[in-house]
Design a protein around this motif. Structure first.
Motif, PDB file in Angstrom:
ATOM      1  N   ASP A 287      15.836  22.659  -4.270  1.00 20.13           N
ATOM      2  CA  ASP A 287      14.780  23.488  -3.686  1.00 20.13           C
ATOM      3  C   ASP A 287      13.458  23.397  -4.433  1.00 20.13           C
ATOM      4  OD1 ASP A 287      16.587  24.294  -1.757  1.00 20.13           O
ATOM      5  OD2 ASP A 287      17.051  26.197  -2.739  1.00 20.13           O
ATOM      6  N   SER A 288      13.482  23.344  -5.762  1.00 17.94           N
ATOM      7  CA  SER A 288      12.225  23.325  -6.510  1.00 17.94           C
ATOM      8  C   SER A 288      11.481  22.007  -6.310  1.00 17.94           C
ATOM      9  CB  SER A 288      12.456  23.612  -7.995  1.00 17.94           C
ATOM     10  OG  SER A 288      13.303  22.652  -8.571  1.00 17.94           O
ATOM     11  N   SER A 289      12.200  20.903  -6.255  1.00 20.36           N
ATOM     12  CA  SER A 289      11.548  19.615  -6.024  1.00 20.36           C
ATOM     13  C   SER A 289      11.006  19.528  -4.602  1.00 20.36           C
ATOM     14  CB  SER A 289      12.505  18.457  -6.308  1.00 20.36           C
ATOM     15  OG  SER A 289      11.832  17.232  -6.259  1.00 20.36           O
ATOM     16  N   VAL A 290      11.772  20.013  -3.633  1.00 21.21           N
ATOM     17  CA  VAL A 290      11.292  20.032  -2.251  1.00 21.21           C
ATOM     18  C   VAL A 290      10.015  20.863  -2.169  1.00 21.21           C
ATOM     19  CG1 VAL A 290      11.794  20.884   0.086  1.00 21.21           C
ATOM     20  CG2 VAL A 290      13.535  19.608  -1.184  1.00 21.21           C
ATOM     21  N   ALA A 291       9.997  22.029  -2.806  1.00 20.88           N
ATOM     22  CA  ALA A 291       8.815  22.891  -2.770  1.00 20.88           C
ATOM     23  C   ALA A 291       7.604  22.206  -3.394  1.00 20.88           C
ATOM     24  CB  ALA A 291       9.110  24.212  -3.482  1.00 20.88           C
ATOM     25  N   LEU A 292       7.799  21.502  -4.510  1.00 21.30           N
ATOM     26  CA  LEU A 292       6.680  20.803  -5.147  1.00 21.30           C
ATOM     27  C   LEU A 292       6.120  19.725  -4.233  1.00 21.30           C
ATOM     28  CD1 LEU A 292       4.869  20.229  -7.610  1.00 21.30           C
ATOM     29  CD2 LEU A 292       6.636  18.629  -8.381  1.00 21.30           C
ATOM     30  N   HIS A 293       6.988  18.912  -3.660  1.00 12.73           N
ATOM     31  CA  HIS A 293       6.519  17.839  -2.783  1.00 12.73           C
ATOM     32  C   HIS A 293       5.802  18.405  -1.555  1.00 12.73           C
ATOM     33  CE1 HIS A 293       9.107  15.518  -5.412  1.00 12.73           C
ATOM     34  NE2 HIS A 293       8.480  14.440  -4.973  1.00 12.73           N
ATOM     35  N   GLU A 294       6.346  19.447  -0.970  1.00 16.30           N
ATOM     36  CA  GLU A 294       5.718  20.028   0.209  1.00 16.30           C
ATOM     37  C   GLU A 294       4.411  20.736  -0.143  1.00 16.30           C
ATOM     38  OE1 GLU A 294       8.846  22.171   2.279  1.00 16.30           O
ATOM     39  OE2 GLU A 294       9.685  20.266   3.025  1.00 16.30           O
ATOM     40  N   LYS A 295       4.288  21.266  -1.338  1.00 21.28           N
ATOM     41  CA  LYS A 295       3.035  21.866  -1.797  1.00 21.28           C
ATOM     42  C   LYS A 295       1.895  20.851  -1.741  1.00 21.28           C
ATOM     43  CE  LYS A 295       0.939  23.937  -5.911  1.00 21.28           C
ATOM     44  NZ  LYS A 295       1.199  24.447  -7.278  1.00 21.28           N
ATOM     45  N   PHE A 296       2.225  19.577  -1.949  1.00 18.71           N
ATOM     46  CA  PHE A 296       1.215  18.522  -1.930  1.00 18.71           C
ATOM     47  C   PHE A 296       1.116  17.823  -0.583  1.00 18.71           C
ATOM     48  CE2 PHE A 296       1.456  19.418  -6.343  1.00 18.71           C
ATOM     49  CZ  PHE A 296       0.144  19.239  -6.759  1.00 18.71           C
ATOM     50  N   GLY A 297       1.613  18.476   0.452  1.00 19.88           N
ATOM     51  CA  GLY A 297       1.436  17.969   1.809  1.00 19.88           C
ATOM     52  C   GLY A 297       2.433  16.917   2.225  1.00 19.88           C
ATOM     53  N   MET A 298       3.483  16.731   1.453  1.00 20.47           N
ATOM     54  CA  MET A 298       4.491  15.742   1.830  1.00 20.47           C
ATOM     55  C   MET A 298       5.424  16.350   2.873  1.00 20.47           C
ATOM     56  SD  MET A 298       5.211  13.877  -1.818  1.00 20.47           S
ATOM     57  CE  MET A 298       5.594  12.269  -1.125  1.00 20.47           C
TER      58      MET A 298
ATOM     59  N   TYR B 222       0.812  -1.220   0.000  1.00 25.39           N
ATOM     60  CA  TYR B 222       0.000   0.000   0.000  1.00 25.39           C
ATOM     61  C   TYR B 222       0.848   1.274   0.000  1.00 25.39           C
ATOM     62  CZ  TYR B 222      -3.801  -3.187   0.877  1.00 25.39           C
ATOM     63  OH  TYR B 222      -4.706  -4.213   0.765  1.00 25.39           O
ATOM     64  N   ALA B 223       2.145   1.124  -0.190  1.00 29.33           N
ATOM     65  CA  ALA B 223       3.060   2.263  -0.256  1.00 29.33           C
ATOM     66  C   ALA B 223       3.681   2.315  -1.651  1.00 29.33           C
ATOM     67  CB  ALA B 223       4.156   2.132   0.799  1.00 29.33           C
ATOM     68  N   VAL B 224       3.773   3.522  -2.193  1.00 28.14           N
ATOM     69  CA  VAL B 224       4.372   3.701  -3.516  1.00 28.14           C
ATOM     70  C   VAL B 224       5.375   4.841  -3.469  1.00 28.14           C
ATOM     71  CG1 VAL B 224       2.415   2.798  -4.831  1.00 28.14           C
ATOM     72  CG2 VAL B 224       2.492   5.241  -4.270  1.00 28.14           C
ATOM     73  N   GLU B 225       6.323   4.782  -4.401  1.00 32.09           N
ATOM     74  CA  GLU B 225       7.242   5.895  -4.604  1.00 32.09           C
ATOM     75  C   GLU B 225       6.750   6.680  -5.810  1.00 32.09           C
ATOM     76  OE1 GLU B 225      11.975   6.978  -4.778  1.00 32.09           O
ATOM     77  OE2 GLU B 225      11.376   4.874  -4.758  1.00 32.09           O
ATOM     78  N   VAL B 226       6.765   8.001  -5.700  1.00 31.11           N
ATOM     79  CA  VAL B 226       6.288   8.850  -6.782  1.00 31.11           C
ATOM     80  C   VAL B 226       7.440   9.662  -7.361  1.00 31.11           C
ATOM     81  CG1 VAL B 226       3.929   8.983  -5.889  1.00 31.11           C
ATOM     82  CG2 VAL B 226       5.615  10.688  -5.162  1.00 31.11           C
ATOM     83  N   SER B 227       7.335   9.939  -8.654  1.00 31.74           N
ATOM     84  CA  SER B 227       8.341  10.738  -9.355  1.00 31.74           C
ATOM     85  C   SER B 227       7.663  11.587 -10.403  1.00 31.74           C
ATOM     86  CB  SER B 227       9.369   9.835 -10.045  1.00 31.74           C
ATOM     87  OG  SER B 227      10.113   9.099  -9.115  1.00 31.74           O
ATOM     88  N   VAL B 228       8.258  12.734 -10.671  1.00 29.58           N
ATOM     89  CA  VAL B 228       7.777  13.626 -11.722  1.00 29.58           C
ATOM     90  C   VAL B 228       8.985  14.229 -12.429  1.00 29.58           C
ATOM     91  CG1 VAL B 228       7.552  15.616 -10.171  1.00 29.58           C
ATOM     92  CG2 VAL B 228       6.213  15.539 -12.268  1.00 29.58           C
ATOM     93  N   TYR B 229       8.910  14.303 -13.745  1.00 29.90           N
ATOM     94  CA  TYR B 229       9.963  14.910 -14.564  1.00 29.90           C
ATOM     95  C   TYR B 229       9.312  15.781 -15.624  1.00 29.90           C
ATOM     96  CZ  TYR B 229      13.446  11.828 -12.537  1.00 29.90           C
ATOM     97  OH  TYR B 229      14.278  11.191 -11.653  1.00 29.90           O
ATOM     98  N   LEU B 230       9.916  16.936 -15.868  1.00 30.96           N
ATOM     99  CA  LEU B 230       9.440  17.852 -16.901  1.00 30.96           C
ATOM    100  C   LEU B 230      10.547  18.095 -17.906  1.00 30.96           C
ATOM    101  CD1 LEU B 230       7.778  20.543 -14.617  1.00 30.96           C
ATOM    102  CD2 LEU B 230       6.654  18.647 -15.789  1.00 30.96           C
ATOM    103  N   ALA B 231      10.151  18.382 -19.140  1.00 31.70           N
ATOM    104  CA  ALA B 231      11.143  18.820 -20.114  1.00 31.70           C
ATOM    105  C   ALA B 231      11.884  20.009 -19.509  1.00 31.70           C
ATOM    106  CB  ALA B 231      10.463  19.197 -21.422  1.00 31.70           C
ATOM    107  N   HIS B 232      13.201  20.011 -19.640  1.00 26.58           N
ATOM    108  CA  HIS B 232      14.011  20.999 -18.918  1.00 26.58           C
ATOM    109  C   HIS B 232      13.705  22.444 -19.301  1.00 26.58           C
ATOM    110  CE1 HIS B 232      16.345  20.634 -22.628  1.00 26.58           C
ATOM    111  NE2 HIS B 232      16.863  21.807 -22.326  1.00 26.58           N
ATOM    112  N   ASP B 233      13.091  22.668 -20.440  1.00 21.13           N
ATOM    113  CA  ASP B 233      12.812  24.031 -20.874  1.00 21.13           C
ATOM    114  C   ASP B 233      11.382  24.495 -20.585  1.00 21.13           C
ATOM    115  OD1 ASP B 233      11.784  22.243 -22.705  1.00 21.13           O
ATOM    116  OD2 ASP B 233      12.380  23.397 -24.467  1.00 21.13           O
ATOM    117  N   VAL B 234      10.627  23.717 -19.811  1.00 30.39           N
ATOM    118  CA  VAL B 234       9.245  24.112 -19.493  1.00 30.39           C
ATOM    119  C   VAL B 234       8.958  24.055 -17.991  1.00 30.39           C
ATOM    120  CG1 VAL B 234       8.349  23.430 -21.750  1.00 30.39           C
ATOM    121  CG2 VAL B 234       8.270  21.804 -19.847  1.00 30.39           C
ATOM    122  N   THR B 235       9.964  24.222 -17.180  1.00 28.97           N
ATOM    123  CA  THR B 235       9.753  24.191 -15.733  1.00 28.97           C
ATOM    124  C   THR B 235       9.105  25.488 -15.257  1.00 28.97           C
ATOM    125  OG1 THR B 235      11.981  25.033 -15.329  1.00 28.97           O
ATOM    126  CG2 THR B 235      11.710  22.631 -15.392  1.00 28.97           C
TER     127      THR B 235
END
Length: 170
Positions: A124-135, A78-91
């Protein structure tokens, strides 16, 4: 538009990911991956009934997010690891948020309990994204990866997808 990934997306996904492999420490993979490797990873997610999502802007695939098994042992199912990647020019356009919003909704709807995100630090940007979603940060491992001749730390963020009270009600 966020949608489920198909095998036809494998090359575009590999292209996005390979930028991070060859130019950053965001991933600890060191050799570029092929479309065939990405098709296999998409298939693994599908085999486990886990989502692999892509985001299109016009006709261009600009990002992807997915969930994978956290660990092999049965009790971790019931536990999963999540990942997200964006094209480097559209962050910094909200694409990561759009992908994660859909991903977390799907995971909760599937009855999964916990999402875990691993982040190479500093990022910092990845930390901010994860924390934005309550992580919340739950772990910090020092110098666990070596890439580009530098030792790298990894932090782990975690979020309950379904509360214990919700599970008891079901």
């Amino acid at each position: 538009m966020v949608r489920d990934a198909t095998f036809r997306d494998a090359q575009a996904i590999a292209d996005i990911y390979n930028h991070y492999i060859t130019n950053t420490t965001v991933t600890f993979e060191e050799l570029p991956v092929t479309a065939a490797v990405m098709r296999s990873r998409i298939q693994q997610a599908h085999d486990l009934s886990l989502p692999w999502l892509v985001l299109e802007q016009g006709a261009m695939l600009v990002g992807y997010a997915y969930a994978s098994r956290w660990k092999e042992r049965s009790a971790y199912r019931y536990a999963v690891e999540v990942s997200v990647y964006l094209a480097h020019d559209v962050t910094r356009r909200g694409y990561g948020s759009a992908l994660y919003a859909t991903l977390f909704e799907r995971l909760a709807g599937a009855g999964l309990h916990v999402a875990i995100g691993g982040i190479t630090l500093p990022n910092d940007s990845s930390v901010a994204l994860h924390e934005k979603f309550g992580m919340k940060k739950v772990a910090h491992f020092t110098e666990v990866g070596l890439k580009f001749d530098q030792w790298l730390d990894v932090g782990y963020w975690q979020k309950a997808l379904v509360s214990r009270n919700q599970e008891a009600d079901d």
